[in-house]
Design a protein around this motif. Structure first.
Motif, PDB file in Angstrom:
ATOM      1  N   VAL A   1       6.235   9.609 -10.741  1.00  0.00           N
ATOM      2  CA  VAL A   1       6.559   8.246 -11.168  1.00  0.00           C
ATOM      3  C   VAL A   1       5.334   7.350 -11.014  1.00  0.00           C
ATOM      4  N   PHE A   2       5.354   6.250 -11.756  1.00  0.00           N
ATOM      5  CA  PHE A   2       4.306   5.240 -11.655  1.00  0.00           C
ATOM      6  C   PHE A   2       4.903   4.015 -10.965  1.00  0.00           C
TER       7      PHE A   2
ATOM      8  N   GLN B   1      -7.703   8.469 -16.680  1.00  0.00           N
ATOM      9  CA  GLN B   1      -7.151   7.113 -16.772  1.00  0.00           C
ATOM     10  C   GLN B   1      -6.911   6.505 -15.390  1.00  0.00           C
ATOM     11  N   ALA B   2      -7.203   7.288 -14.355  1.00  0.00           N
ATOM     12  CA  ALA B   2      -6.709   6.916 -13.021  1.00  0.00           C
ATOM     13  C   ALA B   2      -7.727   6.166 -12.156  1.00  0.00           C
ATOM     14  N   ASN B   3      -8.674   5.480 -12.777  1.00  0.00           N
ATOM     15  CA  ASN B   3      -9.601   4.665 -11.979  1.00  0.00           C
ATOM     16  C   ASN B   3      -8.829   3.557 -11.280  1.00  0.00           C
ATOM     17  N   ASN B   4      -9.109   3.359 -10.005  1.00  0.00           N
ATOM     18  CA  ASN B   4      -8.446   2.314  -9.204  1.00  0.00           C
ATOM     19  C   ASN B   4      -6.931   2.501  -9.071  1.00  0.00           C
ATOM     20  N   VAL B   5      -6.456   3.690  -9.380  1.00  0.00           N
ATOM     21  CA  VAL B   5      -5.021   3.962  -9.189  1.00  0.00           C
ATOM     22  C   VAL B   5      -4.906   5.084  -8.151  1.00  0.00           C
ATOM     23  N   HIS B   6      -4.217   4.814  -7.055  1.00  0.00           N
ATOM     24  CA  HIS B   6      -4.034   5.852  -6.040  1.00  0.00           C
ATOM     25  C   HIS B   6      -3.079   6.921  -6.544  1.00  0.00           C
ATOM     26  N   VAL B   7      -3.349   8.168  -6.173  1.00  0.00           N
ATOM     27  CA  VAL B   7      -2.397   9.243  -6.442  1.00  0.00           C
ATOM     28  C   VAL B   7      -1.858   9.701  -5.085  1.00  0.00           C
ATOM     29  N   ALA B   8      -0.550   9.567  -4.902  1.00  0.00           N
ATOM     30  CA  ALA B   8       0.064   9.909  -3.621  1.00  0.00           C
ATOM     31  C   ALA B   8       1.083  11.027  -3.811  1.00  0.00           C
TER      32      ALA B   8
ATOM     33  N   ASP C   1       0.850  -1.187   0.000  1.00  0.00           N
ATOM     34  CA  ASP C   1       0.000   0.000   0.000  1.00  0.00           C
ATOM     35  C   ASP C   1       0.892   1.245   0.000  1.00  0.00           C
ATOM     36  N   VAL C   2       0.748   2.080  -1.023  1.00  0.00           N
ATOM     37  CA  VAL C   2       1.644   3.228  -1.171  1.00  0.00           C
ATOM     38  C   VAL C   2       1.609   4.164   0.038  1.00  0.00           C
TER      39      VAL C   2
ATOM     40  N   VAL D   1       2.975   8.444  -7.956  1.00  0.00           N
ATOM     41  CA  VAL D   1       3.536   9.194  -6.839  1.00  0.00           C
ATOM     42  C   VAL D   1       4.123  10.498  -7.370  1.00  0.00           C
ATOM     43  N   ILE D   2       3.565  11.609  -6.899  1.00  0.00           N
ATOM     44  CA  ILE D   2       4.065  12.911  -7.362  1.00  0.00           C
ATOM     45  C   ILE D   2       5.079  13.457  -6.356  1.00  0.00           C
TER      46      ILE D   2
END
Lengths: 319, 166
Positions: free
Chosen positions: A88-89, A72-79, A24-25, A57-58
């Motif tokens: 980075v991805f 495009q970011a469904n189900n992708v966490h942005v941290a 978990d990020v 991750v920004i």
């Protein structure tokens, strides 16, 4: 006497490799921050190895709406992380490494050389460290991105390493589009990327963790080095008191979006335009070329949904 | 700082041959202290984390030293504390970003943030070009002058850099 004791202690270096069990990020970023805050790495450098499920991750001073394609970011966490640098991805095909040290012995180049050495000795993969301190293959393809956080007494350098990452998803999430955002925030530099498995399919995350960890432990810095070996850790409140609070902050809107450097965004549609000024993620000012009331936007949290709503609204205006 | 003041006073007392029971002596002590305080605060003071502070009428202007800006490289973003924030000495109060590293800023003294340098928000390069003048970071209404007096002066800081980083 004090002098003698100091000399004695400073001649022994204790090295440890930690491997996080979490994917978990937010947990991993919280663990990294907990270590940075609570340990003293003087003569006790530490390497933390971690992987995350799909996430973006920004950098600390970046604008997520500029860096990430949210459609495009469904189900992708942005941290948001604590270190500088660009976006980075991460997914399960990417290995993250955090090199913790005392600030005075912080040395990014040395850590990256360790990775370059390991790739060469284990798999005969030839890589280089470029001017931006990223690791590249064939002068062009990036396999690893670097960033760091410098404090007192501690500092850390962390980097990614692409093993068999989903490059299509990465590209869909991070590909640059004109977003009409005006900002002083740190802007990412796009690079062509390559997975290590494309060069040599024998490379795997597990083998890399072992090889890099062993190389890290056996590297002696001209002093007596004692190794404490590999240790698995499960980030939780019980082992790391205060962990939950840091994790909560990492997950919060205030940290991820509210910390965005102030920016202006122009939304154009139907030959009309709306300019939003956003500070701390909150809409502070709205100006428009058309005769439409947008007063309800004041003090609202900025989001891409608001941008879509404005576009829809502009389309209904007769020109 | 305190001990150096004491030395000054002792030296003066030797010079003037004054008896410590004398009321004249007391007034001289207070005058000397006043003198040395105002004298001290004319200078720029430094922390061991390489921030500087310059005090005028209880307002301290804070920046990073030449040594620090050189070590950081080109600053591309300055994250500054919000006006009105109360900070304690050594508190983290922002960060400077350069070459993909975020370097924490630590407040050299306690007080309230009263002004930030808005110029560096748009041109952070000023921190590299003019770290002691146009590249200042924020101003602080000090809660205690003594904290500043305990920092290093120019001479001590120069010595500190030599010892610590050579």
């Amino acid at each position: 006497m004090a002098f003698v004791i100091r000399r004695f202690y400073s001649s022994v270096i204790e090295k440890t490799v930690m491997i996080s069990r979490s994917k978990d990020v937010f947990e991993n970023l919280a663990l990294e921050h907990w270590y940075y805050r609570h340990l003293d790495f003087t003569n006790k450098p530490m390497l933390l190895l971690w992987m995350n499920d799909n996430c973006v991750v920004i950098g600390r001073h970046q604008n997520p709406w500029l860096e990430v394609n949210f459609d495009q970011a469904n189900n992708v966490h942005v941290a948001r992380r604590n270190s500088g640098g660009g976006t980075v991805f991460h997914d399960n095909g990417n290995l993250n490494m955090t090199f913790f040290t005392h600030r005075d012995v912080y040395n990014r180049k040395k850590n990256l050389e360790l990775i370059v050495e390991t790739l060469k000795s284990e798999w005969n993969i030839l890589t280089e460290i470029n001017k931006r301190e990223d690791i590249v293959i064939d002068n062009n393809y990036k396999i690893s991105g670097t960033a760091s956080k410098l404090g007192r007494p501690n500092a850390y350098h962390h980097c990614t390493l692409l093993v068999n990452c989903n490059r299509e998803l990465m590209s869909a999430l991070l590909r640059k589009h004109e977003k009409n955002i005006e900002t002083n925030a740190t802007v990412s530099v796009s690079s062509a990327v390559l997975n290590l498995t494309q060069i040599n399919n024998k490379v795997s995350i597990n083998r890399l963790m072992t090889a890099i960890g062993l190389q890290y432990l056996k590297t002696v810095d001209g002093k007596i080095t004692k190794t404490l070996g590999f240790n698995y850790v499960t980030p939780n409140e019980h082992t790391f008191p205060g962990f939950n609070e840091i994790k909560k902050e990492m997950e919060s809107w205030e940290w991820r979006y509210g910390r965005t450097p102030k920016f202006n965004i122009t939304i154009k549609s139907n030959e009309q335009s709306v300019l939003l000024s956003v500070k701390n993620g909150i809409i502070e000012n709205v100006s428009t070329t058309c005769n439409v009331s947008l007063n309800n936007l004041f003090s609202k949290k900025f989001s891409m949904n608001i941008v879509e709503d404005i576009k829809k609204c502009l389309k209904t205006i007769e020109v | 700082m305190f001990s150096s003041k004491m030395i000054k006073i002792t030296k003066l007392s030797k010079y003037f041959h004054i008896n410590s029971n004398n009321s004249q002596w007391l007034s001289l002590v207070t005058n000397t202290m006043r003198f040395s305080t105002s004298n001290i605060l004319k200078d720029r003071y430094y922390t061991d984390k390489h921030e500087w502070i310059d005090v005028k009428d209880k307002i301290g202007t804070v920046g990073i030293s030449h040594y620090a800006q050189e070590a950081l490289g080109d600053v591309v973003y300055a994250e500054l504390p919000a006006i009105g924030t109360e900070v304690k000495i050594k508190d983290e109060c922002g960060a400077l970003e350069s070459v993909k590293a975020a370097s924490e800023l630590y407040s050299p003294a306690s007080g309230k943030i009263v002004e930030i340098n808005s110029k560096i928000e748009t041109s952070p390069a000023l921190i590299n070009q003019s770290c002691y003048e146009n590249g200042w970071l924020f101003k602080l209404e000090l809660s205690s002058i003594e904290e500043v007096q305990n920092l290093m002066n120019e001479e001590q800081y120069t010595e500190f850099i030599k010892q610590d980083h050579n």
